[in-house]
Enzyme design. Structure first.
Site, PDB file in Angstrom:
ATOM      1  N   GLU A 217      -4.024   1.117   7.150  1.00  0.00           N
ATOM      2  CA  GLU A 217      -4.993   2.125   7.610  1.00  0.00           C
ATOM      3  C   GLU A 217      -6.355   1.633   7.151  1.00  0.00           C
ATOM      4  OE1 GLU A 217      -4.440   4.612   9.516  1.00  0.00           O
ATOM      5  OE2 GLU A 217      -2.318   5.052   9.371  1.00  0.00           O
ATOM      6  N   CYS A 251     -13.599   7.279   6.490  1.00  0.00           N
ATOM      7  CA  CYS A 251     -13.250   6.172   7.390  1.00  0.00           C
ATOM      8  C   CYS A 251     -13.516   6.494   8.847  1.00  0.00           C
ATOM      9  CB  CYS A 251     -11.784   5.790   7.195  1.00  0.00           C
ATOM     10  SG  CYS A 251     -10.649   7.139   7.506  1.00  0.00           S
TER      11      CYS A 251
HETATM   12  P1  NAD Z   1     -10.665  -1.374  -0.748  1.00  0.00           P
HETATM   13  O1  NAD Z   1     -10.008  -2.148   0.325  1.00  0.00           O
HETATM   14  O2  NAD Z   1     -11.713  -2.022  -1.543  1.00  0.00           O
HETATM   15  O3  NAD Z   1      -9.570  -0.835  -1.804  1.00  0.00           O
HETATM   16  C1  NAD Z   1      -8.441  -0.105  -1.428  1.00  0.00           C
HETATM   17  C2  NAD Z   1      -7.340  -0.314  -2.442  1.00  0.00           C
HETATM   18  O4  NAD Z   1      -7.020  -1.696  -2.475  1.00  0.00           O
HETATM   19  C3  NAD Z   1      -7.698   0.085  -3.879  1.00  0.00           C
HETATM   20  O5  NAD Z   1      -6.578   0.724  -4.468  1.00  0.00           O
HETATM   21  C4  NAD Z   1      -7.967  -1.243  -4.548  1.00  0.00           C
HETATM   22  O6  NAD Z   1      -7.680  -1.260  -5.922  1.00  0.00           O
HETATM   23  C5  NAD Z   1      -7.012  -2.154  -3.812  1.00  0.00           C
HETATM   24  N1  NAD Z   1      -7.434  -3.557  -3.854  1.00  0.00           N
HETATM   25  C6  NAD Z   1      -8.673  -4.053  -4.067  1.00  0.00           C
HETATM   26  N2  NAD Z   1      -8.640  -5.394  -4.038  1.00  0.00           N
HETATM   27  C7  NAD Z   1      -7.361  -5.751  -3.809  1.00  0.00           C
HETATM   28  C8  NAD Z   1      -6.691  -6.995  -3.672  1.00  0.00           C
HETATM   29  N3  NAD Z   1      -7.338  -8.140  -3.775  1.00  0.00           N
HETATM   30  N4  NAD Z   1      -5.379  -6.972  -3.399  1.00  0.00           N
HETATM   31  C9  NAD Z   1      -4.716  -5.820  -3.267  1.00  0.00           C
HETATM   32  N5  NAD Z   1      -5.289  -4.612  -3.401  1.00  0.00           N
HETATM   33  C10 NAD Z   1      -6.597  -4.571  -3.677  1.00  0.00           C
HETATM   34  O7  NAD Z   1     -11.192  -0.050  -0.043  1.00  0.00           O
HETATM   35  P2  NAD Z   1     -12.005   1.159  -0.679  1.00  0.00           P
HETATM   36  O8  NAD Z   1     -13.374   0.668  -1.019  1.00  0.00           O
HETATM   37  O9  NAD Z   1     -11.206   1.821  -1.727  1.00  0.00           O
HETATM   38  O10 NAD Z   1     -12.085   2.151   0.568  1.00  0.00           O
HETATM   39  C11 NAD Z   1     -13.013   1.990   1.600  1.00  0.00           C
HETATM   40  C12 NAD Z   1     -12.393   1.398   2.840  1.00  0.00           C
HETATM   41  O11 NAD Z   1     -11.209   2.079   3.179  1.00  0.00           O
HETATM   42  C13 NAD Z   1     -13.302   1.547   4.053  1.00  0.00           C
HETATM   43  O12 NAD Z   1     -13.232   0.389   4.831  1.00  0.00           O
HETATM   44  C14 NAD Z   1     -12.699   2.730   4.806  1.00  0.00           C
HETATM   45  O13 NAD Z   1     -13.012   2.769   6.171  1.00  0.00           O
HETATM   46  C15 NAD Z   1     -11.242   2.504   4.550  1.00  0.00           C
HETATM   47  N6  NAD Z   1     -10.467   3.737   4.686  1.00  0.00           N
HETATM   48  C16 NAD Z   1      -9.597   3.844   5.734  1.00  0.00           C
HETATM   49  C17 NAD Z   1      -8.885   5.033   5.915  1.00  0.00           C
HETATM   50  C18 NAD Z   1      -7.920   5.202   7.064  1.00  0.00           C
HETATM   51  O14 NAD Z   1      -7.161   6.164   7.058  1.00  0.00           O
HETATM   52  N7  NAD Z   1      -7.901   4.329   8.052  1.00  0.00           N
HETATM   53  C19 NAD Z   1      -9.059   6.082   5.027  1.00  0.00           C
HETATM   54  C20 NAD Z   1      -9.951   5.914   3.968  1.00  0.00           C
HETATM   55  C21 NAD Z   1     -10.646   4.741   3.796  1.00  0.00           C
END
Ligand code: NAD
Length: 472
Positions: A217, A251
């Site tokens: 997502e 998002c």
């Molecule tokens: P992110 O991708 O930075 O982090 C998400 C999760 O991934 C966190 O738990 C983080 O610790 C983990 N993570 C970070 N680096 C990682 C790695 N190298 N390997 C594995 N896991 C890792 O995203 P964010 O900043 O927390 O959230 C913002 C993003 O999420 C935006 O792009 C937003 O659009 C998207 N989002 C999508 C939805 C949806 O339902 N489609 C909902 C909310 C947010």
């Protein structure tokens, strides 16, 4: 090292065959009891207070926004699952082709096994518990890694899960990318990731090493089109709401607006009036409104400010807003004009309360802009002309769309929610989520007869008949 030992311990505990079989074969009532325990926990006023405080400390969320965007969606989801789970879990009998005479065929929905949920910080409670509900409903064991950035909420989630579940069923592991990397080494049966496209690619690459299933997502740049026929005031009001909720850290918030040139001035004025009505009716300034949130941390604050600063130095103009306070992590709802597609602000997802506006002359021009960017999670059209609406829908792709409304692509459990390619893989919501966490096992059962007539040595008479029934 500490991480890897603990990851292995929990993964092996959950992946024990007897454990997974007992979860997979648990009854609908047993799963419903577990899911209802989450509902009871959330509805307990003392727990609600803890959740709301954590969300305030992480994101300055008002209790009203906690209720509408974090708690209510979960309550409605749980009620839907409780109502439907028995029917979703039932074996689904399907017809059999003529070549399978004497047999019956059905789909048996089984839990996939051990599931990893990695969640983001923007709706940190809702976006962690929501997939958990469906993972339990489908009969899986679950490891959750919530975001380290919304640490207050992650701690509340951890305490809640410890109180409600045994480690072999659901475990929360708190940590950053390092922990996520350790977790991703394990051969999970399914990984449900919510976050950025950048990390989504890392997750999918790791999943490929174990051929784990994935639901991604993700996010992206979701456009809203305001055409010449729409009620501009009405459209501006809805867009202002969608862009300022949670300080634009949503998002499915509109990332940028395409405004038909004859509506531009009207739109800017209406947006400004609406924001002032929402957050500045007492004239004390938006920053003093208890209803307006904050940026999650200074890193994200700087990231957003940098996008705006760079755009301005390249010729963009702030039409409204533009107030930044780093100490308070406050960014006011902002309209920015004169942007070009080469600017970083039009390349990267903004994920903050900044709305670039691009005016267009013809609907073909508007679509050309949308088509320059990867497929968005949401695509919004504000229009009162059916042919325009159809044109915009038919010439674009997106995870979901709203017409004359925003942000509601995830609310109806009967609609699939999720993106396409850069905005995500797989669909959630209602039965879609249940299926996503299930293995639909196809089962064929022989009731009478056999296939012996087509076994060797081949009989020409039988084959003549066989060819006739399949029309060869
Ligand atoms: P992110 O991708 O930075 O982090 C998400 C999760 O991934 C966190 O738990 C983080 O610790 C983990 N993570 C970070 N680096 C990682 C790695 N190298 N390997 C594995 N896991 C890792 O995203 P964010 O900043 O927390 O959230 C913002 C993003 O999420 C935006 O792009 C937003 O659009 C998207 N989002 C999508 C939805 C949806 O339902 N489609 C909902 C909310 C947010």
């Amino acid at each position: 090292m500490e991480n890897s030992k603990e990851v292995l311990r929990i993964f092996e505990l959950q992946s024990d065959v007897e454990n997974l079989n007992s979860l997979k074969n648990s009854s609908a009532n047993e799963r419903i009891t577990k899911i209802k325990s989450i509902l009871e926990y959330i509805l307990n006023p003392a727990n609600h207070k803890l959740i709301a405080e954590a969300l305030f400390n992480d994101l300055h969320k008002s209790n009203e926004e906690v209720i509408t965007t974090e708690i209510s969606p979960l309550i409605l989801t749980i009620k839907e699952v409780v109502k439907k789970l028995k029917s979703w879990m039932k074996d689904e009998h399907v017809p059999s082709p003529i070549t399978m005479t004497g047999m019956s065929s059905y789909i048996k929905y089984e839990g996939k096994g051990t599931v990893l949920i990695i969640s983001p910080w923007n709706y940190p409670f809702q976006l962690t518990i929501y997939p958990l509900i469906y993972a339990i409903a489908a009969g899986n064991a679950v490891i959750i890694k919530p975001s380290e950035i919304s640490s207050n909420t992650s701690s509340v989630i951890s305490a809640m899960i410890k109180e409600l579940f045994d480690e072999n069923e659901v475990t929360v592991m708190q940590g950053n990318a390092e922990l996520a990397t350790e977790l991703l080494k394990q051969p999970f049966n399914h990984i449900y990731f919510t976050g950025s496209p950048k990390v989504g690619k890392i997750v999918m690459t790791a999943a490929a090493k174990n051929l784990s299933g994935v639901t991604l997502e993700l996010g992206g740049k979701s456009p809203v089109i305001i055409d010449e026929t729409c009620n501009t005031k009405n459209a501006a009001e809805k867009i202002a709401w969608a862009k300022s909720m949670n300080s634009g850290q949503t998002c499915i918030a509109p990332d940028y607006a395409l405004v038909q040139e004859t509506k531009l001035e009207e739109f800017i004025t209406a947006f400004e009036n609406t924001i002032n009505k929402f957050y500045n009716s007492d004239k004390k300034g938006i920053h003093s409104s208890k209803d307006y949130g904050r940026i999650i941390n200074k890193t994200n604050f700087k990231r957003i400010k940098d996008l705006v600063d760079k755009a301005i130095s390249n010729g963009a103009k702030i039409e409204f807003g533009g107030d930044f306070n780093e100490e308070e992590k406050f960014i006011s709802p902002t309209l920015i004009n004169n942007v070009s597609m080469e600017m970083d602000i039009m390349i990267h997802e903004i994920f903050g309360p900044i709305l670039p506006i691009i005016s267009y002359k013809t609907k073909e021009d508007a679509i050309k802009t949308v088509q320059q960017l990867p497929t968005p999670l949401a695509f919004y059209v504000m229009s009162n002309k059916k042919s325009n609406i159809n044109y915009f829908l038919n010439n674009t792709a997106s995870g979901g769309s709203c017409i004359n409304e925003l942000m509601l692509t995830s609310v109806n459990p009967h609609l699939p929610f999720g993106g396409l390619n850069n905005s995500g893989i797989g669909k959630s919501n209602g039965k879609h989520s249940f299926e996503d966490f299930s293995n639909p096992r196809g089962i064929v059962k022989r009731n009478w007869g056999s296939l012996k007539p087509i076994y060797p040595p081949f009989n020409s008479k039988i084959f003549k008949y066989f060819k006739k029934i399949v029309s060869i």
